[in-house]
Design a protein around this motif. Structure first.
Motif, short mmCIF file in Angstrom:
data_model
loop_
_atom_site.label_atom_id
_atom_site.label_comp_id
_atom_site.label_asym_id
_atom_site.label_seq_id
_atom_site.Cartn_x
_atom_site.Cartn_y
_atom_site.Cartn_z
N THR A 29 0.84 -1.21 0.00
CA THR A 29 0.00 0.00 0.00
C THR A 29 0.87 1.26 0.00
N SER A 30 1.88 1.27 0.88
CA SER A 30 2.77 2.43 0.94
C SER A 30 3.54 2.61 -0.36
N ALA A 31 4.02 1.50 -0.95
CA ALA A 31 4.79 1.59 -2.20
C ALA A 31 3.95 2.16 -3.32
N ILE A 32 2.69 1.75 -3.41
CA ILE A 32 1.81 2.27 -4.45
C ILE A 32 1.62 3.78 -4.28
N LEU A 33 1.35 4.19 -3.03
CA LEU A 33 1.13 5.61 -2.78
C LEU A 33 2.39 6.43 -3.05
N VAL A 34 3.54 5.92 -2.60
CA VAL A 34 4.79 6.66 -2.77
C VAL A 34 5.16 6.76 -4.25
N THR A 35 5.02 5.64 -4.97
CA THR A 35 5.33 5.66 -6.41
C THR A 35 4.40 6.62 -7.15
N ALA A 36 3.13 6.63 -6.75
CA ALA A 36 2.17 7.56 -7.38
C ALA A 36 2.61 9.00 -7.15
N GLY A 37 3.06 9.30 -5.94
CA GLY A 37 3.52 10.65 -5.65
C GLY A 37 4.73 11.03 -6.47
N PHE A 38 5.67 10.09 -6.68
CA PHE A 38 6.87 10.36 -7.46
C PHE A 38 6.52 10.65 -8.91
N PHE A 39 5.71 9.77 -9.52
CA PHE A 39 5.36 9.97 -10.93
C PHE A 39 4.46 11.19 -11.12
N TRP A 40 3.62 11.49 -10.13
CA TRP A 40 2.78 12.69 -10.23
C TRP A 40 3.66 13.93 -10.25
N SER A 41 4.73 13.91 -9.44
CA SER A 41 5.65 15.05 -9.43
C SER A 41 6.39 15.16 -10.77
N LEU A 42 6.81 14.00 -11.35
CA LEU A 42 7.46 14.02 -12.66
C LEU A 42 6.49 14.53 -13.72
N TRP A 43 5.26 14.11 -13.70
CA TRP A 43 4.25 14.53 -14.70
C TRP A 43 4.03 16.04 -14.62
N ARG A 44 4.00 16.58 -13.40
CA ARG A 44 3.82 18.03 -13.25
C ARG A 44 5.02 18.79 -13.82
N ALA A 45 6.21 18.16 -13.79
CA ALA A 45 7.42 18.82 -14.33
C ALA A 45 7.55 18.64 -15.83
N GLY A 46 6.60 17.91 -16.44
CA GLY A 46 6.62 17.71 -17.88
C GLY A 46 7.60 16.63 -18.33
N TRP A 47 7.94 15.73 -17.48
CA TRP A 47 8.93 14.70 -17.80
C TRP A 47 8.32 13.63 -18.70
N GLN A 48 9.14 13.09 -19.63
CA GLN A 48 8.78 11.95 -20.47
C GLN A 48 9.84 10.87 -20.25
N PRO A 49 9.46 9.57 -20.36
CA PRO A 49 10.45 8.49 -20.16
C PRO A 49 11.66 8.68 -21.05
N GLY A 50 12.85 8.63 -20.47
CA GLY A 50 14.10 8.76 -21.18
C GLY A 50 14.55 10.19 -21.36
N ALA A 51 13.66 11.16 -21.05
CA ALA A 51 14.02 12.57 -21.24
C ALA A 51 14.85 13.04 -20.05
N ALA A 52 15.65 14.07 -20.31
CA ALA A 52 16.46 14.68 -19.26
C ALA A 52 15.56 15.46 -18.31
N LEU A 53 16.00 15.59 -17.09
CA LEU A 53 15.22 16.26 -16.05
C LEU A 53 16.13 17.25 -15.33
N SER A 54 15.64 18.47 -15.15
CA SER A 54 16.47 19.48 -14.48
C SER A 54 16.73 19.08 -13.03
N GLY A 55 17.79 19.63 -12.48
CA GLY A 55 18.15 19.29 -11.11
C GLY A 55 17.08 19.64 -10.11
N ALA A 56 16.45 20.81 -10.25
CA ALA A 56 15.42 21.23 -9.30
C ALA A 56 14.20 20.33 -9.37
N ASP A 57 13.77 19.98 -10.61
CA ASP A 57 12.61 19.10 -10.75
C ASP A 57 12.90 17.71 -10.20
N TYR A 58 14.13 17.22 -10.44
CA TYR A 58 14.50 15.89 -9.93
C TYR A 58 14.53 15.89 -8.40
#
Length: 891
Positions: free
Chosen positions: A747-776
């Motif tokens: 349960t915790s892993a699902i919630l934590v993973t959802a929070g991580f990917f939600w944060s990446l989605w808000r930063a406009g990240w795509q799989p394999g794309a570079a990510l700025s230091g602040a967004d990461y």
């Protein structure tokens, strides 16, 4: 050093004994005594060596988890991740420091034990009676023993007679008579009428004796040596934690080794792959487990100390909770170790005036003082007089006394003369034949055969009830006649009545025994006392359920091991009477061989071997001997049997609480490992959701205080209404792992993973794309903060194993509330303080991120609450079958 003292036959006549010892009635010369002291050594008991602190400290670094973390630190060093290596080393040092300091504090709590032998003795040297240090006594010395003295060495009486308290050696509450001209009766040495033994106390009389054995060659030395055999075995908790840590270590290493090639094949470089492997190891290792267990046990130790029990080894707290059988001594443990008058028989029936006359005569015919540790029988008579309103002042009694006919072991009576009045007390079979008259309701009358028969029948009835009976008589005559000699004075007596007394049970013992039975614990009595007396006491306190089976020492010695196993295996509570130290040890070993966890209580030297061998030896702190306290694992400072049951309850609660914080700590392994798996399985296409330093911040920062608070959780309902758990039931079992990894962890892993990917989605990240230091940094911070939020829900879920949270009170654990507050502050400091952001790779979270995280605690707790509600609906029987180590009667 010679062993000559062990070859002396102390039971031979004094003339032959003196010849063998090269001594005489006037003792040794000082020069000869000094020479023998060099040959035989000092008259003292050698103590078992304590553990040395360097070895104890080194042991903390050889624990499986410590070794595993060392491996991780070395890998980090070779991987040029110096900061990570330093952090892991700090974790190792922190764990070792916690465990070592707590063990040292527990051991120091019982180090201040006084020497068992007396400091000095009266001994004949150069023909003169002098005071000499007891440690300088040697075989051949002639010593003087008087009332109130503690015997300094094993010796053979050569003149006089004394009554000695042998309870420290044989468990008997009544003093035993020893006389120089006693008949040589075959049998055990402790029953020899001419011998006295080191460590016993003289309660009456005066005598001289020749020393036959000193130091470790005495009876007390033999028992002390027997108690020091063998080594201290690990407790159930120590064995289970060691096994669990090896499993965890193996799993962590296997995970690291298995995923190392996966990381390389996925396109990671070797340096990144090694860092990834270290992350897996650190994520799998619960760094806070060992210090948390240590601190929880230390809290249990402090709690028990406040309740009257000093525990010498931390793990003994948990061992108490595993107890299935209590083997208890009688004298001083179940009883008060002091006689009390319980019955009076008066020839003319119960009358206040006659009862007062009887009490006054009995108390006047004593030599004890109310403040002394004298003969318990005489002290009981002094208390009887005070209770009846005719108190006897010891000083005035002694000043008015004109003659004293001391207790004679052959006639079994004593008499005192005060003016024209003689008072006599003693065994009824000794006093009654001397009586010709009786004091009844009408005054002094002739002693008829009917009254004599009634008195004899009363004596038999009291004796069958396990009471000690004394007859009390008096005579009024001229002072000259009464002081002229014993034979003339003790004749034509007037019978005043009979006094029956008993060493009473402690007031709290019956309730404590009932609590032990309710908890599924059997109680056996092992005592050196008389069988019927011990059986009576056992029945009074509720041991045996009214069907006392008495087994004497001789019967036990005649039993084979198979017979003893069958006797102990039938589920009946037994009174073992007239037992020897070897017999106690044999009973203890037989119970342990059947898989029982044995708590052995006692206070005498004779208890020491079994105290040492038992899973948990419990010695008495006030009345107990130092040898017993040295051999025991726990010392009762209040000598209260009820404290043992309270300690068992505390031990059960500690074990349950260990399971609770193990569940809490293990539940976070899944959300800590899953981010690394996502990173590896994606071949680096998904950035690493969590850094190793953030894991360490969770395991040692946000996790520790709530885990400690769970270690102080109060007991769930029904804790002492369930049977003892099986010694094979581990701290970590299938249901715990299911709750930790399969329910709370997933349960915790699902919630934590959802929070991580939600944060990446808000930063406009795509799989394999570079990510700025602040967004990461913000994305990894969401993972870190998500795990912290899930920890809060897990903490509330872990507070109960079966019952609902509402049944124990949502806010009843204030320590947990404080731990959660610290957890939130600690996480906020790491997230919002710029200096720490640079170290831990965190970034400030905004209102949207915090709102996303807010439901996490409720969701995690709610899933587990639904699971426990489902268990309760299935019924307590099914729940008990699933989790035998954590049953509860709550439904």
């Amino acid at each position: 050093m010679t062993t000559a003292p062990a070859e002396v036959d102390e039971r031979q006549p004094p003339t032959e004994l003196f010849r063998h010892l090269r001594s005489g009635p006037t003792g040794l010369r000082s020069r000869e005594a000094a020479r023998r002291l060099t040959v035989y050594g000092p008259n003292e008991l050698s103590r078992r060596q304590t553990r040395h602190w360097p070895r104890q400290l080194l042991a903390q670094f050889t624990q499986p988890l410590a070794v595993l973390l060392m491996v991780a630190a070395v890998l980090a060093w070779f991987g040029h991740t110096v900061a990570l290596a330093a952090a892991v080393v700090a974790v190792i040092l922190l764990n070792a420091g916690f465990a070592f300091v707590q063990e040292q504090q527990a051991e120091r709590a019982v180090e201040a034990l006084a020497a068992f032998l007396p400091m000095s003795a009266r001994v004949l040297r150069d023909g003169e009676l002098v005071e000499a240090p007891a440690r300088e006594l040697v075989p051949g010395d002639v010593i003087e023993v008087t009332e109130g003295d503690r015997v300094c060495a094993d010796a053979r009486l050569i003149e006089g007679a004394v009554a000695v308290d042998l309870s420290a050696l044989n468990g008997e509450s009544a003093p035993a008579v020893r006389t120089a001209d006693g008949d040589l009766v075959p049998g055990p040495l402790l029953e020899a009428r001419e011998l006295v033994f080191s460590g016993t106390s003289c309660t009456a009389g005066q005598a001289r004796a020749v020393v036959t054995h000193t130091g470790m060659h005495t009876e007390i030395g033999r028992i002390a040596a027997l108690s020091q055999r063998g080594r201290v075995e690990a407790s159930p908790l120590e064995r289970q934690v060691r096994r669990a840590t090896w499993i965890i270590a193996a799993a962590a290493v296997a995970a690291g080794v298995a995923f190392l090639p996966i990381g390389v094949l996925a396109g990671l470089g070797w340096a990144a792959a090694i860092s990834f492997a270290i992350g897996l190891i650190v994520a799998n290792v619960p760094e806070g487990l060992l210090p948390t267990i240590t601190l929880a046990l230390a809290a249990g130790v402090r709690e028990l100390a406040r309740a009257g029990a000093v525990v010498k080894r931390l793990s003994a707290v948990e061992t108490l909770g595993s107890t299935t059988v209590i083997c208890t001594d009688k004298t001083g443990t179940l009883t008060e170790n002091r006689m009390r008058v319980t019955q009076l028989w008066l020839p003319g029936g119960e009358q206040d005036a006659a009862a007062r006359a009887l009490a006054l005569a009995a108390a006047t015919c004593t030599t004890a003082h109310a403040a002394d540790r004298g003969d318990p029988t005489e002290l009981a008579l002094l208390r009887l007089a005070a209770e009846r309103g005719v108190p006897v002042d010891a000083a005035a009694r002694d000043a008015a006394r004109t003659a004293l006919y001391a207790f004679d072991p052959r006639t079994k009576r004593m008499s005192t003369v005060t003016g024209d009045r003689l008072y006599t007390k003693g065994a009824p079979e000794s006093v009654l034949p001397l009586c010709t008259r009786v004091l009844d309701a009408g005054g002094i009358a002739e002693l008829t055969e009917a009254v004599r028969a009634e008195a004899t029948a009363t004596v038999d009835r009291y004796a069958r009830a396990g009471l000690r009976v004394l007859a009390v008589a008096q005579r009024v005559a001229s002072a000259g006649l009464l002081a002229a000699g014993r034979e003339n004075a003790e004749a034509g007596l007037t019978l005043l009545g009979l006094v029956a007394m008993v060493d009473p049970p402690r007031a709290a013992v019956p309730a404590a025994v009932a609590d032990a039975h309710r908890a599924g614990i059997r109680v056996h009595v092992i005592t050196g006392d008389y069988g019927p007396t011990a059986a009576t006491i056992a029945a009074e306190v509720g041991i045996g359920d009214g069907h006392q089976r008495v087994v004497t020492g001789a019967e036990l010695d005649a039993m084979g091991d198979a017979d003893l196993d069958r006797l102990l295996g039938d589920g009946q509570e037994i009174v073992f009477a007239r037992s020897s130290p070897e017999g106690k040890l044999r009973i203890c070993e037989a119970l342990r061989s059947e898989g029982h966890i044995v708590a052995m209580t006692g206070d005498g030297v004779n208890d020491a071997p079994a105290l040492r061998r038992a899973d948990i030896g419990v010695a008495m702190g006030r009345s107990g001997t130092d040898v017993a306290r040295e051999a025991a694992t726990m010392v009762l400072t209040d000598d209260n049997f009820a404290t043992i049951v309270r300690a068992i309850e505390a031990g059960r609660r500690v074990f349950d609480n260990v399971r609770k914080f193990v569940l809490y700590i293990f539940a976070h392994a899944v959300p800590e490992v899953v981010p690394f798996l996502i990173f590896a399985l994606s071949g680096g296409a998904v950035p690493l959701p969590l850094t190793v330093l953030q894991i360490l911040a969770i395991d040692l920062g946000t996790e520790t205080l709530p885990a400690l608070a769970l270690g102080r959780e109060r007991a769930e309902p029904g804790l002492m209404a369930r049977p003892p758990r099986s010694p094979k039931a581990g701290v970590i079992d299938r249901r715990l792992l299911w709750r930790a990894w399969g329910l709370l962890g997933v349960t915790s892993a699902i919630l934590v993973t959802a929070g991580f990917f939600w944060s990446l989605w808000r930063a406009g990240w795509q799989p394999g794309a570079a990510l700025s230091g602040a967004d990461y940094d913000r994305a990894t911070t969401m993972t870190f903060a998500g795990i912290v939020a899930c920890q809060i829900g897990t903490a509330f879920a872990a507070r109960t194993d079966y019952a609902s949270l509402r049944s124990i009170g949502v806010f009843s654990n204030r320590l947990l509330l404080g731990g959660i507050a610290f957890e939130l502050v600690f996480a906020a400091v790491l997230i919002y303080l710029p200096p720490l952001q640079a170290v831990f790779g965190t970034a400030a979270l905004g209102g949207a991120e915090l709102a996303f995280l807010a439901p996490f605690p409720l969701l995690v707790w709610g899933v587990d609450e639904l699971y426990r509600a489902w268990l309760r609906r299935r019924g307590s029987r099914t729940a008990h079958q699933e989790a035998p180590s954590c049953e509860s009667s709550t439904s």
